[in-house]
Scaffold this motif. Structure first.
Motif, PDB file in Angstrom:
ATOM      1  N   LEU A  69      29.641  22.039  80.900  1.00  0.00           N
ATOM      2  CA  LEU A  69      29.396  22.724  79.631  1.00  0.00           C
ATOM      3  C   LEU A  69      28.437  21.951  78.718  1.00  0.00           C
ATOM      4  N   LEU A  87      24.959  22.482  79.932  1.00  0.00           N
ATOM      5  CA  LEU A  87      24.542  23.864  79.719  1.00  0.00           C
ATOM      6  C   LEU A  87      24.125  24.067  78.257  1.00  0.00           C
ATOM      7  N   ILE A  88      24.922  23.523  77.358  1.00  0.00           N
ATOM      8  CA  ILE A  88      24.603  23.649  75.937  1.00  0.00           C
ATOM      9  C   ILE A  88      23.285  22.913  75.647  1.00  0.00           C
ATOM     10  N   LEU A 147      20.257  24.882  76.599  1.00  0.00           N
ATOM     11  CA  LEU A 147      19.917  25.994  75.701  1.00  0.00           C
ATOM     12  C   LEU A 147      19.191  25.489  74.458  1.00  0.00           C
ATOM     13  N   LYS A 196      27.803  26.921  62.295  1.00  0.00           N
ATOM     14  CA  LYS A 196      27.489  26.496  63.665  1.00  0.00           C
ATOM     15  C   LYS A 196      28.401  27.201  64.671  1.00  0.00           C
ATOM     16  N   ILE A 200      29.171  29.099  68.581  1.00  0.00           N
ATOM     17  CA  ILE A 200      28.901  29.209  70.014  1.00  0.00           C
ATOM     18  C   ILE A 200      29.630  30.442  70.543  1.00  0.00           C
ATOM     19  N   PHE A 253      30.828  32.535  74.029  1.00  0.00           N
ATOM     20  CA  PHE A 253      31.028  32.425  75.477  1.00  0.00           C
ATOM     21  C   PHE A 253      31.096  33.805  76.094  1.00  0.00           C
ATOM     22  N   LEU A 298      24.248  29.808  69.767  1.00  0.00           N
ATOM     23  CA  LEU A 298      24.214  29.498  71.195  1.00  0.00           C
ATOM     24  C   LEU A 298      25.038  30.542  71.929  1.00  0.00           C
ATOM     25  N   VAL A 299      24.423  31.223  72.898  1.00  0.00           N
ATOM     26  CA  VAL A 299      25.179  32.162  73.726  1.00  0.00           C
ATOM     27  C   VAL A 299      25.239  31.589  75.136  1.00  0.00           C
ATOM     28  N   VAL A 300      26.402  31.201  75.543  1.00  0.00           N
ATOM     29  CA  VAL A 300      26.592  30.534  76.826  1.00  0.00           C
ATOM     30  C   VAL A 300      27.171  31.527  77.818  1.00  0.00           C
ATOM     31  N   CYS A 301      26.406  31.843  78.865  1.00  0.00           N
ATOM     32  CA  CYS A 301      26.845  32.873  79.808  1.00  0.00           C
ATOM     33  C   CYS A 301      27.463  32.268  81.068  1.00  0.00           C
TER      34      CYS A 301
END
Ligand SMILES: Cc1cc2nc3c(=O)[nH]c(=O)nc-3n(C[C@H](O)[C@H](O)[C@H](O)COP(=O)(O)OP(=O)(O)OC[C@H]3O[C@@H](n4cnc5c(N)ncnc54)[C@H](O)[C@@H]3O)c2cc1C
Ligand SMILES: Cc1cc2nc3c(=O)[nH]c(=O)nc-3n(C[C@H](O)[C@H](O)[C@H](O)COP(=O)(O)OP(=O)(O)OC[C@H]3O[C@@H](n4cnc5c(N)ncnc54)[C@H](O)[C@@H]3O)c2cc1C
Lengths: 278, 434
Positions: A195, A198-199, A202, B29, B31, B33, B125-128
């Motif tokens: 993770l 991954l962050i 981005l 801030k 995020i 998921f 932040l878009v975490v796929c």
């Protein structure tokens, strides 16, 4: 170790269909992915980095969207992603592609010598398997194709030992660094990005290079540098006929009949026995 | 070391992304998921969105390239027997100008992706490809972050917004929302059928860019409490049919076969003729209404959208409630930051906003509607058949007098439904939606 991984963005051919009338790929709506062989090349690079230290740089030639696969590479652990994107690169065949990638790698050699360039065995769309060897030739590196295992890297003596697939078996060979390897799928199993990486991916930027950055000769880039021209693309007709063994009533008999015919073929029998021995 | 975020959002559907827009705009801030490879990858929806709720989040959604398929100018209602049925349609010029984009179709795979893309410039932040598997809690049980299925996959957050839709394993894990009762969910299957744009224009009698929604009930759901829809996209039709899960369990009807039979219905077949099936999907719909809504807030967390069962089954409004509840949640979170209080007290603004809005008003108004339908299966069996019989009888020219025909029709109706039952049906029906 200073490793460069060449990644190509390809349409997910598992989803691609061929238009029966025009005989071209129907690309609309098809997801783009990293060429599966290249994800293995990247994994191999990351394993080398984990073991010997150094850096992994991912490069790709393609349209701006190809940035996505470089971001993924960074998420997996690549230190940097470099996208070679320029109108002048468009329409490249394998010759121009290898030239462009080789020129980019020459740029990367400047700050620190490159030890390894890792490519996929082939791209699942173009399928020629020529780009890796093309890069090796232009850079004067050693080349190891169809690599199924990296046995050893001797940093002091600057040489590498690999196991590669050949007709009917494997071959273990050793050669000097720097080298280009093109890799088979069974070389490594791609990891899953953590993770935090991954962050990080981005948030980080992708380096963009164009024809000028790599000091490319305009005559040798893209369409201009591509002597290949496509005369016709077609899907080969499906093979028809052949013997049919009805296994509904007597399955044993059907399998026997089938084997009899197969074993009558000398080549098949030979391969079969070879495998049996092992 | 776990990174500390202000807000973690689970799910990049309309609810989660709407919240992200608001939070990003306030510099919080955040995020997000999403378990799909990209936002929308796991989503199907008949695909009607509502401009009003979207504009409250992105006023310039058109200029920003919102992937609109067709602006809805006409709504049709069909009541079908197996062989035919009634059609009522309403069209108004207003939907072309004054009320332009009041409702429009989108492909959710494209829309969700675009909607999420727009949050990037706001620093979200878009975490796929990442599943949230559980929540982090402190010793007092306050939610303080999320766990994911990735290596080193925990992150901390002052507030977690659960916008994970109806079909999430997380609900069971957290215990915040009990597994929905089979009565409270419907199973829907959908087929997207590709047709040339002009052909759709012709078949639905619309200009380019204009679209039609068709809502269908009747014998098509094979006696089950359910509904079908046909929505026009630019060059495809979404054909979708669903029914209450408890009915599926009882009847053992196979959803895909039901969809195939719908496609062969004499009212439907001519519309889709020559088309190619492009996608085939199944999904849950949160149908339970007001009485199935779980506690939507607690210490350190809020629940929005389908995950909170905020869905209006009668008017198939879900995406708008998802967007607006997501926005309300974000506004309440902003207040909590101002106060520095992330307990359910600090987050109380969320429920206040919901209660004061159309969302809770509507859900309360229709709270008996689901029960009504489940108690009156004749709506999906005898009634459409009798209605069709009556109309067919009156339209058949065969020398029988109209008076005699009416007598035959009444006799047929009374044979199947007692007057008492009929009166009860109307009374209950009206009572459930008034
Ligand atoms: C006959 C023919 C005609 C073609 N005509 C066109 C055309 O008109 N227009 C057009 O756009 N394309 C065309 N292509 C496709 C294009 O030439 C090839 O896709 C490209 O040159 C790479 O070759 P390949 O896909 O066969 O890669 P392979 O040689 O099979 O790839 C081996 C490895 O090389 C590396 N690699 C390959 N390409 C890249 C890349 N771009 N970036 C980074 N690494 C890479 C990867 O590691 C890959 O696994 C044509 C291909 C053929 C065979
Ligand atoms: C067939 C059908 C037709 C419909 N038609 C309409 C219509 O025409 N108009 C309308 O307004 N509404 C319609 N709806 C309802 C509408 O789709 C929903 O109300 C709406 O999508 C709810 O939005 P949401 O953001 O709450 O949830 P969703 O859109 O379901 O989004 C939730 C997201 O969370 C992700 N997720 C879930 N669990 C996890 C996890 N643990 N970790 C990470 N990610 C997770 C999911 O992948 C998903 O992307 C329809 C629904 C169906 C099934």
């Amino acid at each position: 170790m200073n490793v460069i991984c060449c990644l190509k963005q390809v349409p997910n051919t598992a989803e691609v269909k061929i238009d029966p009338e025009t005989n071209t790929l129907i690309r609309a709506g098809v997801e783009s992915i990293t060429n599966p062989y290249d994800t293995v090349a990247l994994e191999a690079g990351l394993i080398i980095k984990d073991k010997y230290g150094g850096t992994v740089t991912a490069i790709s030639m393609g349209p701006p969207q190809a940035e996505e696969i470089l971001r993924e590479a960074i998420a997996l652990g690549a230190d940097e992603g470099i996208l070679l994107s320029d109108r002048a690169f468009a329409g490249a065949d394998t010759l121009a592609t290898s030239y462009t990638l080789a020129k980019a790698i020459q740029q990367l050699e400047r700050p620190a010598p490159v030890d390894l360039v890792l490519c996929g065995k082939q791209a699942i769309d173009g399928d020629t398997a020529q780009v890796g060897p093309g890069i090796a030739t232009r850079l004067g590196y050693g080349q190891f194709t169809y690599v199924a295992e990296i046995r050893e890297i001797d940093e002091a003596k600057r040489r590498i030992t690999v196991k590669r697939k050949v007709e009917g078996g494997f071959e273990v060979i050793r050669g000097p660094l720097p080298a280009v390897l093109t890799v088979e799928l069974d070389l490594a199993k791609p990891r899953r990005a953590s993770l935090p990486r991954l962050i990080y991916s981005l948030r980080t930027g992708i380096t963009l290079w164009n024809a000028e950055t790599i000091h490319g000769d305009p005559q040798r880039l893209g369409l201009k540098g591509s002597p290949t021209w496509v005369k016709k693309i077609f899907s080969p007709p499906l093979k028809q006929g052949g013997p049919v063994f009805d296994a509904r009533k007597e399955p044993r008999r059907a399998v026997e009949d089938c084997l009899n015919i197969l074993l009558a073929d000398e080549m098949f029998a030979w391969h079969f026995l070879k495998r049996w021995e092992r | 070391m776990r990174e500390q975020f202000d807000v973690a959002i689970v799910g990049a559907g309309p609810a989660g992304i709407s919240a992200a827009h608001v939070l990003g705009g306030r510099g919080i801030k955040t995020i997000v998921f999403e378990r799909g490879e990209y936002p929308g990858a796991k989503n199907i929806s008949g695909g009607v969105l509502y401009g009003h709720d979207l504009a409250r989040i992105l006023p310039d959604f058109r200029e920003k390239g919102c992937p609109i398929e067709r602006n809805i100018v006409e709504s049709r209602l069909w009541y079908l027997s197996n062989d035919g049925g009634y059609s009522v349609a309403f069209r108004d010029r207003a939907f072309c100008d004054r009320l332009f984009l009041n409702a429009f179709t989108v492909g959710r795979a494209r829309f969700d992706r675009w909607f999420a893309e727009q949050t990037k410039e706001k620093g979200i932040l878009v975490v796929c490809s990442t599943v949230v598997t559980d929540l982090l809690r402190d010793a007092r049980g306050q939610v303080i972050g999320v766990m994911t299925d990735r290596p080193e996959g925990d992150v901390k957050a002052r507030v977690v917004l659960l916008a994970d839709g109806i079909n999430s394993a997380l609900a069971a894990k957290t215990g915040f929302r009990p597994e929905p009762n089979p009565h409270d969910v419907a199973l829907a299957v959908k087929d997207v059928i590709e047709l040339p744009e002009e052909l759709i224009n012709e078949r639905f009698n619309v200009e380019t860019g204009q679209g039609v929604t068709t809502e269908i009930i009747g014998e098509i759901t094979e006696g089950m409490d359910g509904v079908a829809v046909i929505y026009t996209n630019r060059n495809s039709l979404s054909v979708c049919i669903g029914a209450n899960l408890s009915d599926f369990v009882k009847s053992r009807v196979k959803p895909y076969e039901m969809l195939e039979r719908l496609k062969e219905h004499p009212m439907v077949a001519p519309l889709i003729r020559g088309g190619q099936s492009k996608e085939y999907m199944a999904h849950w719909v949160a149908e339970g209404g007001y009485d199935s809504i779980p506690g939507l807030s607690g210490n350190g967390y809020l629940i929005a959208g389908d995950s909170g069962m905020l869905f209006n089954a009668l008017h198939r409004e879900g995406s708008n409630m998802a967007m607006t509840s997501g926005r309300f949640a974000a506004e309440a979170i902003v207040e909590a930051f101002d106060k520095g209080d992330f307990s359910s007290n600090g987050l109380a603004g969320y429920l206040e906003r919901l209660d004061g809005s159309y969302i809770m008003e509507d859900l309360k108004k229709y709270r008996g509607f689901g029960k009504f339908r489940l108690e009156h299966h004749e709506l999906f069996t005898t009634l459409p058949r009798l209605h069709s019989f009556a109309a067919r009888e009156m339209l058949t020219v065969d020398g029988v007098s109209k008076k005699e025909k009416q007598r035959i029709i009444w006799k047929a109706i009374r044979k199947e439904i007692s007057t008492g039952k009929m009166i009860r049906l109307f009374r209950h029906g009206w009572g459930s939606i008034k």
